[in-house]
Design a protein around this motif. Structure first.
Motif, PDB file in Angstrom:
ATOM      1  N   THR A   1       9.836  -8.171  -7.824  1.00  0.00           N
ATOM      2  CA  THR A   1       8.903  -7.551  -6.879  1.00  0.00           C
ATOM      3  C   THR A   1       9.698  -6.885  -5.774  1.00  0.00           C
ATOM      4  N   LEU A   2       9.216  -5.741  -5.393  1.00  0.00           N
ATOM      5  CA  LEU A   2       9.935  -4.942  -4.431  1.00  0.00           C
ATOM      6  C   LEU A   2       9.420  -5.246  -3.028  1.00  0.00           C
ATOM      7  N   LYS A   3      10.353  -5.471  -2.127  1.00  0.00           N
ATOM      8  CA  LYS A   3       9.974  -5.722  -0.735  1.00  0.00           C
ATOM      9  C   LYS A   3      10.471  -4.576   0.131  1.00  0.00           C
ATOM     10  N   ALA A   4       9.556  -3.941   0.810  1.00  0.00           N
ATOM     11  CA  ALA A   4       9.949  -2.879   1.744  1.00  0.00           C
ATOM     12  C   ALA A   4      10.041  -3.501   3.133  1.00  0.00           C
ATOM     13  N   GLY A   5       9.022  -3.341   3.965  1.00  0.00           N
ATOM     14  CA  GLY A   5       9.031  -3.994   5.278  1.00  0.00           C
ATOM     15  C   GLY A   5       8.657  -5.465   5.187  1.00  0.00           C
ATOM     16  N   GLY A   6       7.890  -5.803   4.180  1.00  0.00           N
ATOM     17  CA  GLY A   6       7.509  -7.199   3.964  1.00  0.00           C
ATOM     18  C   GLY A   6       6.255  -7.631   4.698  1.00  0.00           C
ATOM     19  N   CYS A   7       5.648  -6.756   5.477  1.00  0.00           N
ATOM     20  CA  CYS A   7       4.472  -7.136   6.285  1.00  0.00           C
ATOM     21  C   CYS A   7       3.337  -7.667   5.424  1.00  0.00           C
ATOM     22  N   ASP A   8       3.168  -7.051   4.295  1.00  0.00           N
ATOM     23  CA  ASP A   8       2.079  -7.434   3.404  1.00  0.00           C
ATOM     24  C   ASP A   8       2.568  -8.473   2.397  1.00  0.00           C
ATOM     25  N   LEU A   9       3.674  -8.188   1.777  1.00  0.00           N
ATOM     26  CA  LEU A   9       4.165  -9.049   0.695  1.00  0.00           C
ATOM     27  C   LEU A   9       4.411 -10.484   1.166  1.00  0.00           C
ATOM     28  N   LEU A  10       5.072 -10.640   2.304  1.00  0.00           N
ATOM     29  CA  LEU A  10       5.431 -11.997   2.730  1.00  0.00           C
ATOM     30  C   LEU A  10       4.191 -12.834   3.026  1.00  0.00           C
TER      31      LEU A  10
ATOM     32  N   ALA B   1       6.540  -1.805   9.149  1.00  0.00           N
ATOM     33  CA  ALA B   1       5.772  -1.346   7.986  1.00  0.00           C
ATOM     34  C   ALA B   1       6.242   0.037   7.534  1.00  0.00           C
ATOM     35  N   THR B   2       6.375   0.205   6.230  1.00  0.00           N
ATOM     36  CA  THR B   2       6.842   1.488   5.696  1.00  0.00           C
ATOM     37  C   THR B   2       5.696   2.280   5.085  1.00  0.00           C
ATOM     38  N   LEU B   3       5.969   3.558   4.891  1.00  0.00           N
ATOM     39  CA  LEU B   3       4.987   4.431   4.250  1.00  0.00           C
ATOM     40  C   LEU B   3       4.649   3.932   2.845  1.00  0.00           C
TER      41      LEU B   3
ATOM     42  N   GLY C   1       4.962   0.960   1.586  1.00  0.00           N
ATOM     43  CA  GLY C   1       4.221  -0.298   1.677  1.00  0.00           C
ATOM     44  C   GLY C   1       2.796  -0.076   2.124  1.00  0.00           C
ATOM     45  N   ASN C   2       2.613   0.895   3.011  1.00  0.00           N
ATOM     46  CA  ASN C   2       1.264   1.176   3.489  1.00  0.00           C
ATOM     47  C   ASN C   2       0.368   1.635   2.341  1.00  0.00           C
ATOM     48  N   LEU C   3       0.942   2.421   1.437  1.00  0.00           N
ATOM     49  CA  LEU C   3       0.170   2.884   0.286  1.00  0.00           C
ATOM     50  C   LEU C   3      -0.108   1.740  -0.684  1.00  0.00           C
TER      51      LEU C   3
ATOM     52  N   ALA D   1      -5.786   0.565   4.266  1.00  0.00           N
ATOM     53  CA  ALA D   1      -4.703   1.355   4.859  1.00  0.00           C
ATOM     54  C   ALA D   1      -5.197   2.561   5.641  1.00  0.00           C
ATOM     55  N   SER D   2      -4.480   2.851   6.710  1.00  0.00           N
ATOM     56  CA  SER D   2      -4.855   3.952   7.603  1.00  0.00           C
ATOM     57  C   SER D   2      -4.351   5.303   7.116  1.00  0.00           C
ATOM     58  N   LEU D   3      -3.159   5.313   6.505  1.00  0.00           N
ATOM     59  CA  LEU D   3      -2.557   6.604   6.179  1.00  0.00           C
ATOM     60  C   LEU D   3      -3.173   7.305   4.976  1.00  0.00           C
TER      61      LEU D   3
ATOM     62  N   VAL E   1       8.713   3.309  -8.769  1.00  0.00           N
ATOM     63  CA  VAL E   1       8.852   3.106  -7.337  1.00  0.00           C
ATOM     64  C   VAL E   1       8.448   4.393  -6.629  1.00  0.00           C
ATOM     65  N   ILE E   2       7.650   4.256  -5.588  1.00  0.00           N
ATOM     66  CA  ILE E   2       7.336   5.440  -4.775  1.00  0.00           C
ATOM     67  C   ILE E   2       8.558   5.720  -3.904  1.00  0.00           C
ATOM     68  N   VAL E   3       9.043   6.940  -3.955  1.00  0.00           N
ATOM     69  CA  VAL E   3      10.235   7.245  -3.148  1.00  0.00           C
ATOM     70  C   VAL E   3       9.924   8.194  -1.990  1.00  0.00           C
TER      71      VAL E   3
HETATM   72  C1  LIG Z   1      -1.663  -7.968  11.539  1.00  0.00           C
HETATM   73  C2  LIG Z   1      -1.590  -6.724  10.717  1.00  0.00           C
HETATM   74  C3  LIG Z   1      -2.386  -5.618  11.055  1.00  0.00           C
HETATM   75  C4  LIG Z   1      -2.325  -4.455  10.303  1.00  0.00           C
HETATM   76  N1  LIG Z   1      -3.112  -3.384  10.637  1.00  0.00           N
HETATM   77  C5  LIG Z   1      -3.044  -2.238   9.866  1.00  0.00           C
HETATM   78  C6  LIG Z   1      -3.819  -1.078  10.141  1.00  0.00           C
HETATM   79  O1  LIG Z   1      -4.573  -1.020  11.108  1.00  0.00           O
HETATM   80  N2  LIG Z   1      -3.706  -0.007   9.325  1.00  0.00           N
HETATM   81  C7  LIG Z   1      -2.862  -0.018   8.256  1.00  0.00           C
HETATM   82  O2  LIG Z   1      -2.773   0.967   7.548  1.00  0.00           O
HETATM   83  N3  LIG Z   1      -2.143  -1.102   7.969  1.00  0.00           N
HETATM   84  C8  LIG Z   1      -2.210  -2.198   8.749  1.00  0.00           C
HETATM   85  N4  LIG Z   1      -1.449  -3.275   8.443  1.00  0.00           N
HETATM   86  C9  LIG Z   1      -0.770  -3.290   7.175  1.00  0.00           C
HETATM   87  C10 LIG Z   1       0.581  -2.766   7.230  1.00  0.00           C
HETATM   88  O3  LIG Z   1       0.582  -1.436   7.641  1.00  0.00           O
HETATM   89  C11 LIG Z   1       1.117  -2.887   5.822  1.00  0.00           C
HETATM   90  O4  LIG Z   1       1.201  -4.241   5.516  1.00  0.00           O
HETATM   91  C12 LIG Z   1       2.457  -2.247   5.728  1.00  0.00           C
HETATM   92  O5  LIG Z   1       2.311  -0.866   5.843  1.00  0.00           O
HETATM   93  C13 LIG Z   1       3.113  -2.574   4.425  1.00  0.00           C
HETATM   94  O6  LIG Z   1       4.380  -1.982   4.456  1.00  0.00           O
HETATM   95  P1  LIG Z   1       5.650  -2.862   4.193  1.00  0.00           P
HETATM   96  O7  LIG Z   1       6.783  -1.899   4.181  1.00  0.00           O
HETATM   97  O8  LIG Z   1       5.755  -3.967   5.119  1.00  0.00           O
HETATM   98  O9  LIG Z   1       5.305  -3.332   2.706  1.00  0.00           O
HETATM   99  P2  LIG Z   1       5.705  -4.636   1.927  1.00  0.00           P
HETATM  100  O10 LIG Z   1       4.980  -5.794   2.435  1.00  0.00           O
HETATM  101  O11 LIG Z   1       7.166  -4.750   1.801  1.00  0.00           O
HETATM  102  O12 LIG Z   1       5.130  -4.237   0.511  1.00  0.00           O
HETATM  103  C14 LIG Z   1       3.763  -4.200   0.260  1.00  0.00           C
HETATM  104  C15 LIG Z   1       3.526  -4.033  -1.234  1.00  0.00           C
HETATM  105  O13 LIG Z   1       3.865  -2.725  -1.625  1.00  0.00           O
HETATM  106  C16 LIG Z   1       4.886  -2.707  -2.610  1.00  0.00           C
HETATM  107  N5  LIG Z   1       5.738  -1.582  -2.251  1.00  0.00           N
HETATM  108  C17 LIG Z   1       6.284  -1.354  -1.035  1.00  0.00           C
HETATM  109  N6  LIG Z   1       6.952  -0.189  -1.044  1.00  0.00           N
HETATM  110  C18 LIG Z   1       6.818   0.339  -2.276  1.00  0.00           C
HETATM  111  C19 LIG Z   1       7.275   1.519  -2.907  1.00  0.00           C
HETATM  112  N7  LIG Z   1       8.004   2.405  -2.218  1.00  0.00           N
HETATM  113  N8  LIG Z   1       6.966   1.738  -4.198  1.00  0.00           N
HETATM  114  C20 LIG Z   1       6.226   0.843  -4.887  1.00  0.00           C
HETATM  115  N9  LIG Z   1       5.757  -0.284  -4.350  1.00  0.00           N
HETATM  116  C21 LIG Z   1       6.045  -0.541  -3.063  1.00  0.00           C
HETATM  117  C22 LIG Z   1       5.533  -4.062  -2.510  1.00  0.00           C
HETATM  118  O14 LIG Z   1       6.063  -4.472  -3.742  1.00  0.00           O
HETATM  119  C23 LIG Z   1       4.383  -4.943  -2.092  1.00  0.00           C
HETATM  120  O15 LIG Z   1       3.621  -5.337  -3.163  1.00  0.00           O
HETATM  121  C24 LIG Z   1      -1.479  -4.422   9.194  1.00  0.00           C
HETATM  122  C25 LIG Z   1      -0.698  -5.535   8.858  1.00  0.00           C
HETATM  123  C26 LIG Z   1      -0.744  -6.664   9.601  1.00  0.00           C
HETATM  124  C27 LIG Z   1       0.110  -7.834   9.229  1.00  0.00           C
END
Ligand SMILES: Cc1cc2nc3c(=O)[nH]c(=O)nc-3n(C[C@H](O)[C@H](O)[C@H](O)COP(=O)(O)OP(=O)(O)OC[C@H]3O[C@@H](n4cnc5c(N)ncnc54)[C@H](O)[C@@H]3O)c2cc1C
Lengths: 330, 739
Positions: free
Chosen positions: A25-34, A108-110, A112-114, A164-166, A212-214
């Protein structure tokens, strides 16, 4: 959290993809995954440190002949602050700036947001049954459930709402998603990124194993085109949208020549409001046309007893986004 | 022998009253309304402010002892179930698991989601989490009502099989006077409405928990996040079967409690204590956020059906009503419309509690009051409007409290009531409204707590008591009172509190901490000053009575004078130790503190989103010792009140019985972006009840907020809002936008 192997890679997205193909599993910022791992609704054996990859392509916001390219590892904070993004679409910067909290936006990354999963409380808490996690029925659809933030479209089997917002803004901007599949980079239409919910499937994106989304590429906008983003949040800051809309309007003479209208937080995936676009094109950009588009946007909505108000919100955000898009210079 | 002292209590500039009281012979004379004080009543920054802002302050959560193990409970996800089997064998075999303790064995009954079923102790977080997931518990799930409505329904599953869920509560739940029926019949104007309030969880930033350490000599040290170090110690000692003096409880800093951390120790504390005792290792048990929401207390909900009537002069003549509410699987009160704020000659009120399969309510910042005042002020507002009387004028006609009469006017002026009531709601999508509500509280404090005070020849001053500072500023208040007596600055006083090795202090409940312990500190300061005068008299060869404190210097006959440092140099090596005691309450100005708040809101009538733009909060708490920490209490109370009015809601799935939003991104609490300008007007007065004229403040400040906000929304949209939280969905429904 279940113990896992944390794998660092020296190369780029290709090496990451190889590991992902093998089940990592791929971890970008980890905000969601963790969060999901802590709750053990995700129990990967291998986690790839995608977020640590130092690669210009993945981290850059670059103006190219094809348009503005934003790397998958660019953070929401960077998107919010970028002059290049603002010059292309202030609406995208605004959506990034209004998401989450400063801490989350810096992490949070783009990409990951998707790819983030739904925030549905039933999905996120392991002790609740959830159709997306394999249960026979979605508990949100049952009378007596908490339904206020659930989706109002395409909710026959899963009432989740894509948080997601974006994505709505990216959709309205006509973004193309750059996916690294095997050796190749290929571009996909934004709409092709999404999949409808299925029993036992957690993801909302339709990526094949190893993909992987690049990056995301925003093509140049036609002349006389404006884009606006509107969201309703119960709290002014640090809150999930209850409904959002991004609208792109191209004018020609006194008419709307083309429109792209996307909704967020109301269906399992970001949702293109095709009927609303149709209702608008060819009309004068004014109150009557916007109201007709707003009505068309909610055609086919199937609200639950606990979230009928969201249908009203959709109409309001569509109308307001269109009003702003018709007003706005960029 | 007590002595008679006659002095003026109340507010300088009115209203005041002269009283004669019997002052304890060891106590200092009360200050009185006209006293001119040096540091009391000024803005004094919290003594630990920099520690807290830099992260240096150590909370229970931060305590990590050598060789410490961790403890956590496996909790039932079901609200009503019978445990069929518990298999802990896989967990027990894991390396690093130190202990497994079954709390609910097979056959045991569960009556709320979150109930601890198995306690586990492990070397570290990872092992603990693995162990909890390796335990197999199977349940026979029965299901049952988790809301008040469902609990009341005929044939609902009973929480206590031997008793009906609905408990009218007998005489305690009933208030009657006059002839409300006749008064209603004769009324010029009468209104009826049903008000609903939600369950709110305490949501303190620091969750519940403790660290227990068992020493070789059989004694225990316990770091606890508690609102009562002594109560916690007593309960812990009892659990461990040792005398209380074998247990030392430390609460150096506390990350909030709001009432949920009062009294006896909890299930998880007990589990940690037994592991610590048996393993001879320190054990830490802090709740995770989800459990904190599920099991660590809440404010009960309420359904309040009310009718109120007034005569042709706009005088309230009658109030009648019934409240239903659930305090979970217990039988606690739900809270009912407050009947003391306004003159109500004829009254019939009944409070009915409904048992449900949910985590039990606990005391929560002004128990019963925010919900009761929300309903009372809603019906008062509706009645005023039905009678065609300005809602503020209506309140003035019916409010007997002399100070609140002053406060209503102060607040109205600051809020620009007349202009805004005229100009609002305006036109367009965003409408504005402004309205108000009253606060009431009646805690004077008490007890016979002792404060020790030590002064050393280097000039250092140390105050000691076991009382905890739950974030309210107790530490600073003690320093200010001692500093006032000794002619020094509050920062010169070291306050050692939150430790049961010092003399017992009050629990922080009922807004009684400051008035219960403050007067003892003042008395201790007074005795220290007398001792200092004796030392100086000896040095100056004069009588102690001739030594005065002149601002920040001691002065004697013939132009003799000494700074604090010079005076302290006369103290011998053993130091100077005195103590002061909280004496019985004296006379008093009014047993009820008064307050009122005004709120201004902007409502987007298309989305239903509400922003509170401004709050004016006018409060009395007797003498305000530190105006800065007092304002901080007011601001906190207002924020919590707005949060209650608009956002907070424990959402339970009615079928599955568990909470769906147990995280802070889904259990919404008012954030910085939504916090309005809050004007805080403190109408300080000398309450007369103790030597410092103090009363309690922490709770009344959150009492009126939800009522004021809801009434302001009603003003803005022209529809009476009878249910909180006022979400966008509810606003749109009220406006008829949702079919
Ligand atoms: C308290 C809180 C409030 C939030 N409020 C908002 C909000 O208002 N609006 C909003 O949009 N978001 C909100 N978020 C969500 C946050 O923006 C997302 O969790 C974040 O964008 C995920 O990015 P990440 O890099 O941390 O992803 P990760 O947690 O690293 O990854 C998320 C998932 O995406 C996969 N992934 C990541 N990158 C890629 C890639 N490049 N290609 C393929 N798969 C990939 C991972 O495998 C994983 O399953 C909130 C989150 C929290 C914790």
């Amino acid at each position: 959290m279940k113990a896992f192997r944390y794998v660092r890679v020296s190369g780029g997205a290709g090496d990451v993809g190889k590991l992902v193909r093998k089940g990592a599993t791929l971890k970008a910022g980890g905000c969601d995954l963790l969060d999901r791992m802590k709750e053990r609704i995700a129990e990967p054996a291998d986690v790839v440190a995608f977020g640590e990859v130092q690669n210009e392509y993945l981290r850059a916001i670059a103006a190219t002949p094809d348009g503005l390219r934003i790397g998958a590892l660019v953070t929401l904070a960077e998107i919010a602050a970028s002059k290049k993004v603002a010059a292309h679409s202030a609406a995208l910067a605004e959506a990034a700036r209004r998401a989450a909290s400063p801490q989350v936006r810096h992490r949070a990354t783009l990409g990951g947001n998707l790819c983030q999963h739904t925030r549905c409380g039933y999905y996120r808490i392991a002790t609740f049954p959830c159709w997306r996690r394999g249960a026979d029925v979605c508990p949100v659809l049952v009378d007596g459930a908490v339904q206020d933030t659930a989706g109002v479209f395409d909710n026959g089997e899963c009432a989740s709402a894509h948080p997601a917002s974006l994505p709505p803004v990216l959709g309205a901007l006509g973004a193309r998603v750059v996916v690294r599949a095997r050796k190749e980079r290929e571009e996909r239409a934004f709409e092709a990124l999404w999949r409808q919910p299925a029993k036992g499937v957690h993801e909302d994106v339709a990526l094949a194993p190893g993909e992987v989304i690049v990056a995301v590429v925003l093509p140049p906008l036609p002349a006389r085109t404006n884009v606006a983003y509107e969201a309703v949040r119960q709290r002014a800051a640090f809150d999930w949208a209850l409904a959002s809309c991004a609208a792109r309007v191209t004018r020609d003479g006194g008419k709307v020549k083309a429109a792209s209208i996307w909704l967020g937080s109301v269906a399992p995936t970001p949702r293109r409001a095709v009927a609303a676009e149709k209702a608008l094109v060819g009309k004068a950009p004014g109150a009557a046309g916007f109201a007709a588009a707003a009505d068309a946007a909610v055609a086919g909505a199937s609200p639950l007893p606990g979230n009928t108000y969201k249908v009203e919100l959709v109409k309001v955000v569509v109308r307001r986004a269109l009003e702003r898009a018709a007003r706005r210079e960029r | 022998m007590p002595r008679k002292v006659t002095y003026t209590v109340g507010r300088a500039g009115g209203p005041t009253r002269e009283i004669t009281v019997d002052v304890h012979d060891l106590d200092v004379d009360p200050w009185g309304a006209d006293a001119e004080l040096r540091v009391v009543g000024t803005d004094v920054p919290r003594l630990e402010a920099s520690q807290k802002t830099t992260g240096a302050a150590r909370y229970t959560y931060d305590v990590n002892r050598p060789n410490m193990a961790l403890c956590r409970l496996l909790r039932s996800p079901h609200a009503h179930a019978t445990v069929r089997s518990v298999d802990t064998s896989r967990a027990e075999r894991l390396r690093g698991v130190l202990g497994v303790n079954v709390l609910v064995p097979a056959g045991g009954r569960i009556t709320f989601a979150g109930k601890g079923v198995v306690a586990v102790c492990a070397e570290n977080e990872e092992t603990l989490d693995d162990a909890l997931h390796a335990i197999d518990v199977s349940y026979d799930v029965t299901g049952g009502p988790v809301t008040t409505d469902d609990g009341r329904a005929p044939g609902a599953e009973r929480v206590d099989p031997k008793r009906d869920n609905v408990n009218a509560g007998g005489r305690r739940g009933r208030q009657e006077r006059g002839d409300p029926q006749a008064a209603m019949a004769a009324a010029a104007t009468k209104v009826s409405a049903t008000f609903r309030t939600q369950v709110q969880t305490h949501s303190a930033l620091e969750t519940h928990g403790c660290v227990v350490e068992h020493h070789d000599d059989g004694t225990y040290t316990v770091w606890a996040s508690t609102q009562g170090t002594n109560a916690f110690r007593g309960s812990m000692a009892q659990t461990l079967g040792v005398p209380a003096d074998r247990v030392r409880v430390i609460t150096e800093h506390m990350g909030g409690g709001f009432g949920a951390k009062l009294g006896a120790i909890d299930e998880w504390d007990r589990a940690a204590a037994f592991f610590a005792r048996d393993l001879m290792r320190p054990v830490k048990a802090m709740l995770l956020r989800r459990a904190e929401h599920q099991v660590a207390g809440c404010r009960p909900d309420s359904i309040q059906e009310l009718s109120m009537a007034c005569d042709g002069d706009g005088k309230i003549t009658a109030l009648s009503g019934t409240t239903h509410g659930t305090a979970g699987n217990g039988r606690g009160g739900a809270g009912a419309a407050n009947t003391r704020i306004y003159r109500i000659p004829n009254l019939a009120m009944e409070q009915v509690t409904v048992s449900t399969f949910t985590g039990r309510a606990r005391a929560f910042r002004a128990p019963g009051h925010p919900q009761g005042v929300f309903a009372l002020e809603g019906i008062v507002d509706a009645l005023a409007i039905a009678a065609g009387i300005d809602p503020l004028e209506f309140r003035l006609r019916n409010d007997p409290h002399p100070l609140r009469q002053v406060q209503w006017r102060l607040g109205a002026e600051r809020m620009e009531w007349d202009r805004k009531r005229r100009e609002f709601p305006g036109t367009g999508a965003v409408r504005r409204g402004v309205c108000c509500a009253a606060a009431v509280w009646r805690q004077k404090g008490g007890g016979d707590y002792v404060v020790n005070l030590e002064i050393r020849s280097d000039g250092s001053v140390t105050v000691k008591n076991a009382v905890q500072d739950i974030g309210t500023g107790t530490r600073t208040v003690l320093a200010v009172l001692v500093a006032e007596e000794l002619g020094i600055a509050p920062e010169q006083v070291t306050v050692r509190i939150g430790d049961t090795q010092y003399p017992a202090g009050p629990s922080s409940g009922g807004s009684t901490t400051a008035p219960s312990i403050g007067p003892a500190a003042r008395e201790a300061g007074h005795h220290a000053r007398l001792r200092m005068a004796e030392l100086l008299a000896e040095d100056w060869s004069c009588k102690p009575g001739e030594v005065r404190l002149d601002g920040v210097r001691f002065a004697g006959p013939g132009g003799k004078s000494a700074t604090w440092g010079e005076a302290c140099s006369l103290i011998d090596k053993s130091g100077l130790s005195v103590s002061g005691q909280r004496r019985k309450n004296y006379g008093g100005f009014s047993g009820e503190t008064a307050g009122c708040q005004f709120a201004q809101v902007a409502v987007d009538t298309e989305t239903g989103v509400i922003r509170v733009e401004r709050v004016v909060a006018v409060h009395d708490a007797g003498r305000i010792v530190d105006t800065l920490t007092a304002r901080s209490q007011v601001v906190g109370g207002v924020i919590q009140g707005i949060s209650y009015a608009l956002h907070e809601d424990r959402q339970l799935d009615r079928n599955l019985g568990d909470m769906v939003n147990p995280t802070f991104d889904t259990y919404r609490i008012l954030g910085i972006g939504d916090t309005p300008r809050i004007d805080c007007l403190l109408t300080t007065l000398d309450s007369g009840f103790n030597n410092a004229g103090m009363m309690g403040l922490g709770e009344p400040v959150t009492v009126p907020t939800a009522g004021a906000v809801a009434n302001a929304v009603s003003h803005a949209i022209g529809v009476r809002m009878t249910e909180i939280p006022i979400t966008p969905a509810r606003v749109l429904a009220a406006l008829g936008g949702v079919r």
